[in-house]
Every structure is written in structure tokens, then in C-alpha cells.
Design a protein around this motif. Sequence first.
Motif, PDB file in Angstrom:
ATOM      1  N   MET A 127      58.146  14.756  84.629  1.00  9.45           N
ATOM      2  CA  MET A 127      56.714  14.501  84.686  1.00  9.45           C
ATOM      3  C   MET A 127      56.542  12.984  84.649  1.00  9.45           C
ATOM      4  O   MET A 127      56.812  12.346  83.635  1.00  9.45           O
ATOM      5  CB  MET A 127      56.009  15.153  83.495  1.00  9.45           C
ATOM      6  N   ILE A 167      56.998  24.357  89.947  1.00  6.67           N
ATOM      7  CA  ILE A 167      55.863  23.667  89.342  1.00  6.67           C
ATOM      8  C   ILE A 167      54.714  24.653  89.376  1.00  6.67           C
ATOM      9  O   ILE A 167      54.332  25.130  90.455  1.00  6.67           O
ATOM     10  CB  ILE A 167      55.487  22.389  90.114  1.00  6.67           C
ATOM     11  N   VAL A 194      56.769  22.733  84.405  1.00  5.40           N
ATOM     12  CA  VAL A 194      57.842  22.409  85.339  1.00  5.40           C
ATOM     13  C   VAL A 194      59.103  23.003  84.732  1.00  5.40           C
ATOM     14  O   VAL A 194      59.437  22.708  83.588  1.00  5.40           O
ATOM     15  CB  VAL A 194      57.999  20.882  85.509  1.00  5.40           C
ATOM     16  N   VAL A 215      54.447  14.801  89.292  1.00  3.17           N
ATOM     17  CA  VAL A 215      55.816  15.232  89.051  1.00  3.17           C
ATOM     18  C   VAL A 215      56.738  14.419  89.959  1.00  3.17           C
ATOM     19  O   VAL A 215      56.451  14.235  91.143  1.00  3.17           O
ATOM     20  CB  VAL A 215      55.964  16.744  89.344  1.00  3.17           C
TER      21      VAL A 215
END
Length: 81
Positions: free
Chosen positions: A46, A5, A78, A37
Motif C-alpha cells: 500500500m 485487491i 490486499v 497500491v
Amino acid sequence: NIATISADGKILHEIDLDKVKSSYEIPVEQDGKHNVVLVENGSISMLSADCPDKLCVKQGSISHSGYPIVCLPNKVIVEIK
């Protein structure tokens, strides 16, 4: 499967998805913008974002490399490496 992330080009978290025992949420705050997340065993997604279009949330979860989740307005990425 290692998920990363990052926000504004800086890696904030690295997670081994194969070792996750129970799901949990990671809040990401960048320049007053907020994303959440969701980490699960084998996948990541997400959960929420305060961006206008919410395309990152609509993308759903990923479990393989190649298709990152990108929140362009909030500069959050991500991805699985």
C-alpha cells in the motif's frame, strides 16, 4: 503468486506478481476514500492511503500468502492467494 485487491468485499484486481515486468501503481477509490497500491515483481504494498492511522502503508510490502494488508477505515484489502 496471485495478488488480489478488494474494496468493500468486492475483488477489483487480480495480479500475477510473477509476471510483472515493471512496477506500477493502482489507484483504489471507494466511497470517496483513496488508496494507492504499488505492484512490483513478486510483491505488493500500500503506497498511500487517506485513512487517519496509515497502518496499511506502514506495513510495507508482502510477497507471500498469510499476511494481508488491510486498510480497515477504507475497507480495502490486499492479499496474496
